[in-house]
Motif scaffolding. Sequence first.
Motif, PDB file in Angstrom:
ATOM      1  N   ILE A   1     -12.814 -33.889 -18.712  1.00 46.10           N
ATOM      2  CA  ILE A   1     -13.075 -34.358 -20.074  1.00 46.10           C
ATOM      3  C   ILE A   1     -14.004 -35.569 -20.034  1.00 46.10           C
ATOM      4  O   ILE A   1     -14.994 -35.654 -20.768  1.00 46.10           O
ATOM      5  CB  ILE A   1     -11.756 -34.725 -20.790  1.00 46.10           C
ATOM      6  CG1 ILE A   1     -10.896 -33.487 -20.989  1.00 46.10           C
ATOM      7  CG2 ILE A   1     -12.046 -35.403 -22.130  1.00 46.10           C
ATOM      8  CD1 ILE A   1      -9.543 -33.772 -21.611  1.00 46.10           C
ATOM      9  N   ASN A   2     -13.683 -36.494 -19.128  1.00 47.28           N
ATOM     10  CA  ASN A   2     -14.494 -37.701 -19.017  1.00 47.28           C
ATOM     11  C   ASN A   2     -15.957 -37.393 -18.758  1.00 47.28           C
ATOM     12  O   ASN A   2     -16.848 -37.911 -19.434  1.00 47.28           O
ATOM     13  CB  ASN A   2     -13.924 -38.567 -17.887  1.00 47.28           C
ATOM     14  CG  ASN A   2     -14.817 -39.731 -17.552  1.00 47.28           C
ATOM     15  OD1 ASN A   2     -15.179 -40.515 -18.414  1.00 47.28           O
ATOM     16  ND2 ASN A   2     -15.219 -39.830 -16.293  1.00 47.28           N
TER      17      ASN A   2
ATOM     18  N   VAL B   1     -17.927 -35.703 -21.735  1.00 47.35           N
ATOM     19  CA  VAL B   1     -18.329 -36.656 -22.770  1.00 47.35           C
ATOM     20  C   VAL B   1     -19.445 -37.564 -22.252  1.00 47.35           C
ATOM     21  O   VAL B   1     -20.403 -37.863 -22.955  1.00 47.35           O
ATOM     22  CB  VAL B   1     -17.122 -37.487 -23.246  1.00 47.35           C
ATOM     23  CG1 VAL B   1     -17.564 -38.504 -24.280  1.00 47.35           C
ATOM     24  CG2 VAL B   1     -16.057 -36.595 -23.820  1.00 47.35           C
TER      25      VAL B   1
ATOM     26  N   SER C   1     -16.771 -43.560 -31.040  1.00 45.39           N
ATOM     27  CA  SER C   1     -17.148 -42.164 -31.250  1.00 45.39           C
ATOM     28  C   SER C   1     -16.897 -41.344 -29.996  1.00 45.39           C
ATOM     29  O   SER C   1     -16.511 -40.182 -30.063  1.00 45.39           O
ATOM     30  CB  SER C   1     -18.606 -42.068 -31.707  1.00 45.39           C
ATOM     31  OG  SER C   1     -19.454 -41.981 -30.603  1.00 45.39           O
ATOM     32  N   ASN C   2     -17.084 -41.963 -28.830  1.00 45.97           N
ATOM     33  CA  ASN C   2     -16.794 -41.238 -27.587  1.00 45.97           C
ATOM     34  C   ASN C   2     -15.319 -40.901 -27.488  1.00 45.97           C
ATOM     35  O   ASN C   2     -14.946 -39.812 -27.058  1.00 45.97           O
ATOM     36  CB  ASN C   2     -17.200 -42.086 -26.370  1.00 45.97           C
ATOM     37  CG  ASN C   2     -18.697 -42.115 -26.191  1.00 45.97           C
ATOM     38  OD1 ASN C   2     -19.418 -41.407 -26.874  1.00 45.97           O
ATOM     39  ND2 ASN C   2     -19.157 -42.941 -25.274  1.00 45.97           N
ATOM     40  N   THR C   3     -14.475 -41.865 -27.905  1.00 43.97           N
ATOM     41  CA  THR C   3     -13.033 -41.635 -27.805  1.00 43.97           C
ATOM     42  C   THR C   3     -12.611 -40.481 -28.710  1.00 43.97           C
ATOM     43  O   THR C   3     -11.814 -39.634 -28.298  1.00 43.97           O
ATOM     44  CB  THR C   3     -12.247 -42.898 -28.189  1.00 43.97           C
ATOM     45  OG1 THR C   3     -12.727 -43.985 -27.403  1.00 43.97           O
ATOM     46  CG2 THR C   3     -10.771 -42.711 -27.938  1.00 43.97           C
TER      47      THR C   3
ATOM     48  N   ALA D   1     -17.867 -42.404 -19.731  1.00 48.41           N
ATOM     49  CA  ALA D   1     -17.358 -42.553 -21.094  1.00 48.41           C
ATOM     50  C   ALA D   1     -15.963 -43.173 -21.123  1.00 48.41           C
ATOM     51  O   ALA D   1     -15.660 -44.000 -21.972  1.00 48.41           O
ATOM     52  CB  ALA D   1     -17.344 -41.193 -21.782  1.00 48.41           C
ATOM     53  N   PHE D   2     -15.106 -42.763 -20.194  1.00 46.02           N
ATOM     54  CA  PHE D   2     -13.718 -43.237 -20.212  1.00 46.02           C
ATOM     55  C   PHE D   2     -13.338 -43.766 -18.844  1.00 46.02           C
ATOM     56  O   PHE D   2     -12.696 -43.066 -18.057  1.00 46.02           O
ATOM     57  CB  PHE D   2     -12.775 -42.100 -20.618  1.00 46.02           C
ATOM     58  CG  PHE D   2     -13.159 -41.418 -21.893  1.00 46.02           C
ATOM     59  CD1 PHE D   2     -13.474 -40.075 -21.913  1.00 46.02           C
ATOM     60  CD2 PHE D   2     -13.224 -42.132 -23.086  1.00 46.02           C
ATOM     61  CE1 PHE D   2     -13.842 -39.440 -23.083  1.00 46.02           C
ATOM     62  CE2 PHE D   2     -13.601 -41.506 -24.265  1.00 46.02           C
ATOM     63  CZ  PHE D   2     -13.910 -40.161 -24.266  1.00 46.02           C
TER      64      PHE D   2
ATOM     65  N   ARG E   1      -8.404 -46.922 -34.640  1.00 42.56           N
ATOM     66  CA  ARG E   1      -8.812 -45.789 -33.820  1.00 42.56           C
ATOM     67  C   ARG E   1      -7.601 -44.954 -33.421  1.00 42.56           C
ATOM     68  O   ARG E   1      -7.621 -43.725 -33.454  1.00 42.56           O
ATOM     69  CB  ARG E   1      -9.558 -46.308 -32.590  1.00 42.56           C
ATOM     70  CG  ARG E   1     -10.170 -45.219 -31.746  1.00 42.56           C
ATOM     71  CD  ARG E   1     -10.910 -45.788 -30.554  1.00 42.56           C
ATOM     72  NE  ARG E   1      -9.998 -46.352 -29.583  1.00 42.56           N
ATOM     73  CZ  ARG E   1     -10.300 -47.386 -28.796  1.00 42.56           C
ATOM     74  NH1 ARG E   1     -11.455 -47.984 -28.897  1.00 42.56           N
ATOM     75  NH2 ARG E   1      -9.421 -47.825 -27.931  1.00 42.56           N
TER      76      ARG E   1
ATOM     77  N   LYS F   1     -22.871 -37.703 -24.216  1.00 41.31           N
ATOM     78  CA  LYS F   1     -23.003 -38.845 -25.129  1.00 41.31           C
ATOM     79  C   LYS F   1     -23.682 -40.075 -24.534  1.00 41.31           C
ATOM     80  O   LYS F   1     -23.989 -40.999 -25.256  1.00 41.31           O
ATOM     81  CB  LYS F   1     -21.609 -39.282 -25.605  1.00 41.31           C
ATOM     82  CG  LYS F   1     -20.901 -38.249 -26.428  1.00 41.31           C
ATOM     83  CD  LYS F   1     -21.433 -38.175 -27.843  1.00 41.31           C
ATOM     84  CE  LYS F   1     -20.294 -38.239 -28.838  1.00 41.31           C
ATOM     85  NZ  LYS F   1     -20.706 -38.679 -30.146  1.00 41.31           N
TER      86      LYS F   1
ATOM     87  N   PHE G   1     -14.440 -37.966 -29.704  1.00 41.40           N
ATOM     88  CA  PHE G   1     -14.937 -36.740 -29.100  1.00 41.40           C
ATOM     89  C   PHE G   1     -14.076 -36.343 -27.906  1.00 41.40           C
ATOM     90  O   PHE G   1     -13.692 -35.187 -27.739  1.00 41.40           O
ATOM     91  CB  PHE G   1     -16.399 -36.942 -28.680  1.00 41.40           C
ATOM     92  CG  PHE G   1     -17.051 -35.715 -28.095  1.00 41.40           C
ATOM     93  CD1 PHE G   1     -17.827 -35.797 -26.953  1.00 41.40           C
ATOM     94  CD2 PHE G   1     -16.903 -34.472 -28.698  1.00 41.40           C
ATOM     95  CE1 PHE G   1     -18.435 -34.666 -26.422  1.00 41.40           C
ATOM     96  CE2 PHE G   1     -17.499 -33.340 -28.165  1.00 41.40           C
ATOM     97  CZ  PHE G   1     -18.269 -33.441 -27.026  1.00 41.40           C
ATOM     98  N   GLY G   2     -13.772 -37.320 -27.048  1.00 42.82           N
ATOM     99  CA  GLY G   2     -12.940 -37.052 -25.884  1.00 42.82           C
ATOM    100  C   GLY G   2     -11.576 -36.529 -26.284  1.00 42.82           C
ATOM    101  O   GLY G   2     -11.024 -35.629 -25.653  1.00 42.82           O
TER     102      GLY G   2
END
Lengths: 283, 663, 202
Positions: B205-206, B209, C21-23, B136-137, C173, B213, C25-26
């Motif tokens: 956290i990464n 998510v 949306s991921n950001t 995700a990140f 964002r 997701k 949520f993160g």
Amino acid sequence: MLIFSGLMLLIILIMQPLNIWHHGENIAVLFPKGLIGVEERNLLLIVQALMLVIIIPVYILTFVFSWVYRADNPKDKYDPDLVDNFFAECVWWGLPIVMVAIVSVLTWVKTYELDPFKPIESKNKEIKIQVVALQWRWLFIYPEEKVASLNFLQIPKDTPIRLEITADAPMNSLWIPQLGGQIYAMPNMKTELNLIANEEGDFRGSSANISGEGFSGMTFITKATSKEEYDKWIALAKQSSKTLENKSYQALALPSMNRETEIFQLEEPNLFNKILNKYMQME
Amino acid sequence: MFGRLTTDAFKHEASQNAAVFGMIVTGIALIFLITYFKRWKWLYHEWLTTVDPKRIGIMYIVVVLVMFLKGFADAMMIRLQQVLSVGDSQGFLSAGHFQEVFSAHGTTMIFFVAMGAIFGLMNLIIPLQIGARDVAFPFVNALGFWLFAAAAALNLVSLAIGSFARAGWLAYPPLSSLQYSPNEGVDYWIWIVQIAGIGSTLSGINFLVTILKMRCPGMTLMKMPIFVWSCLCSTVLIILAFPILTATLFMLAFDRSLSMHFFTTDGGGNYMMYVNLIWAWGHPEVYILILPMFGVFSEIVPTFSEKRLFGYASMVFALIFITFISFIVWLHHFFTMGASPFVNAFFGIMTIIIAIPTGVKIFNWLFTKFRGRVHFTSPMLWFFAFLLNFTVAGMTGILLSVPPIDFQVHNSLFLIAHFHGMVIGGVLFGFFAAFTYWFPKFTGYVLNEKLNTAAFWCWLGGFLLAFMPLYMLGFMGATRRLDHYEADTGWHSLFIIVAIGAVILFCGALIQFFGLFWTIFDRKAHLDQTSGDPWNGRTLEWSTASPPPVYNFATIPVVATRDPLWTLKHAEEDPQEPEYEDIYLPKNTAVPICMGFLSLIFGFATVWHIWWLGALSFIAILLCLIIRLSGKDEHILITAKEVEKIETSLKNKRALNASYHLT
Amino acid sequence: MHHTTSHENHALHDFREESFSNTIFGFWLYLMTDCLLFATLFCTFAVLHSQTANGPTSVQIFDLKLVFTETLILLLSSFTSGLALLASLKNKKSQMFLWLGLSFILGAMFVSIELFEFNSLIFEGASFQRSAFLSSYFTLVGTHGLHVSFGLLFLAVLIVQLIVCGITVETFRRLVLFNMFWHFLDLVWIFIFTFVYLMGVV
């Protein structure tokens, strides 16, 4: 593979009784000399036995399944989609729950019974001894007898001993395994350990929590003797040329790894409380 | 100008000097080799600035292997000292140095070997198993790695400059307070753990998510591989537990640097609060370590039993149950601190309860083997070793959770035997299993099976010899962390046996390292001749090439069942021709490694009270962050045509590999 | 550079939307970790707040008038930042900058008052070195103040970005994230106000 690993386990298993036979009385926790230690050991054996009821089948299944279902020569049918079985789940959720319930009840009852702060019932009157963990020695103060002892603890047998414990050092832990479990010795705090020796002998005590460079040297002997012997020792201590009051205590509390034992006449009866409240008085 | 750093910090005992010399020589040799083979540009572009989790995962494993050597060396020194230092002999380590060694041993093994192993695995496996192209990140993920690496580097620096903490791997005050530990050791420990901890939180956290997701279409939560479930639970624990550690470490740092009174003996400080806080983090931490390994075994046992995992829902429930309960057991680490029987009994019972789901998992694995076809390849051997060693340690854990029993064995070698059984038997063997299982996926080569088997025997036997006698030693009154004991304790003979066991373990580790080098050296013989699926796998990662292309999947898979690859292999329809599309992937960035390096400087400066350097490096870190967060989202584009080209060449390569097999 | 066709635009759009949306949520998860950090500091304060070591007590040092002012200022700042977000949604740039500027000024006022409070306490002899109570008070309230300061830095950089790049996918964002952060700090302050200050003078 299975045979070799089974052999390894067997060797380790055999080592246990061999160890017990060879080291015998040296195994303090298994051969305690005082009521508290005995109770704690018995509890250990009971819980251990209960656990084996679950563990032994696990080991058996591990070996049996590995043997019966090995790919090169399987001894039973192949059922690749066998993914659940309600009865099996009931058994291995249910049995552990029952076992855990039993051990929980045992835990509850015994934790109250063997609370270190709980006085021991006996026809003999208890003796109160105040303990101070220093860097890196143990000071034992007998407030009623008005004596003190460094690195050495003498007690009469069959008499409840109430140890009130603090520290003028980092966190330590007072442990005399042949008599019973330990409790932390901490600055500004007073903990209690109630023990009793039911046999005469010299029992090794030590600190069970790291407290600095000299921590491994913080051992002492607990000598349990007859009442007459104990009274004689007290009388001897009362005649000691060394006295323990504030000034001599300050010298004693300096970091030292000197292992010698010393006995004192106690000239400051409130010494323990003064040490206990040391940091509060500084403000 | 240099704070409290003086030339004294560079003077050490002989053994430490040898280690530092070794590190410097290794460093110089590496720099020479990279320069000689002209690989600096490659290193920078392919590894140091990467945001590809597959690469980051490999880098984690590299750091893990290096730190494992260090932690293992510490362990050998401990056991050697304890064999030599009896009666009149004082061994070869001074008491203070010995205390640094075991503190470093614990810190290294937990924060760098174990945590690194699970993050390495998460990076490598999770995106592939959930059918995703990335995490995700990617930036945060890379940053998490470089903070981890910076902390590891600071750990190694502490060996060379100054001394390390002497207060154990958790540094309880008052021992770790300024009053009893005035020098830089505990400060090193604080910042090493703090930097690593922040990295862990970010990575946690990464991955949380990512798992929630970024699963591919059709992969509902109850269709995920159990490894992914176990990582989900582990990341939940990371997010909830690590902030406690962060806050507690700051408070200890404030006590030491700003003369505050959180945990001091004077000024109203309460050091028992530290013990509570550190274990409120510490207990979830050990579950953070073990849950992914349970997940690893949940992948390996079905694959090598040619059978679906037994009781999927039960396993998931057990994982969730463990996750929740792990937050209400922490006091069992200090039953002897004098709490009331009510408190002690409550936490004891909670601790016993948590054994139930773990036991359930073991039964589920065993019954996966039931009526399966069990292959004892390396990963399965490690599972077997886990069963033998972890189970007995779990049993002694129950003993330890009954307070009156704990009173007799707390802080003794009995405790050491228990938790090493959990960490070695569970976490380390899980890691070895994962390493042998997934090595072919990321390299295209299968590790040498014979050497792996030899290593397995060394570890199984060595572990039994090195840790079983410790239970007896604990019963004999042997406390942990002793640098010397009297001859009449009778402990010496057992310490000798334990040291022999440690040597056997060391042989096992040596064989594993040799095996790794041998596999690379004799590559041709170890080539994976299947199309990236040497074990006949059941989950999505085995459907990619070995190593997978940078985008993982040319087309995002659509799944309908658990074990989706197994379903695909047994499907009746032929797979359709894939329709390729453009793929966007995040761009490489140098910011994470810069921030990692600056964190190293910051940590070092703070330890040595070089305030100007600390302030400068902190501001530089902020600047890096601002620069990064001011840019546009940058990405690279792989067009559909380019994807097609890569896929075709991979297919040809697989056909070539398979043909080797036929000749 | 590479010309994007409508097909490629679609993929890029998906890529950005997913990351948006991921950001969010993160960032929520990060806020949860921050929440736990504060929870740890609150627990510590709860344990240590009576340990005044014969030094200044909460009754003696807390100035509720000042604290009330701080509270109003921070709450107002949160309100204006929300208005800024609304303005940006309607693309009303000048309004957005007005509200953002006000948020910054109010936030800066909050930090200044807090620094003034800390400074006078230290001068009076009630420094963080005096007792466990004061250590935990300074750390808890100071950590919040530090977060507010970082928020101000975040806001300043964001304002510059909005001036230079306008309202884009990325800056919008970041505006959302800033709002989340800012409101979160408000929430923490409510707890501090209640459990530290109000309960401290009772």
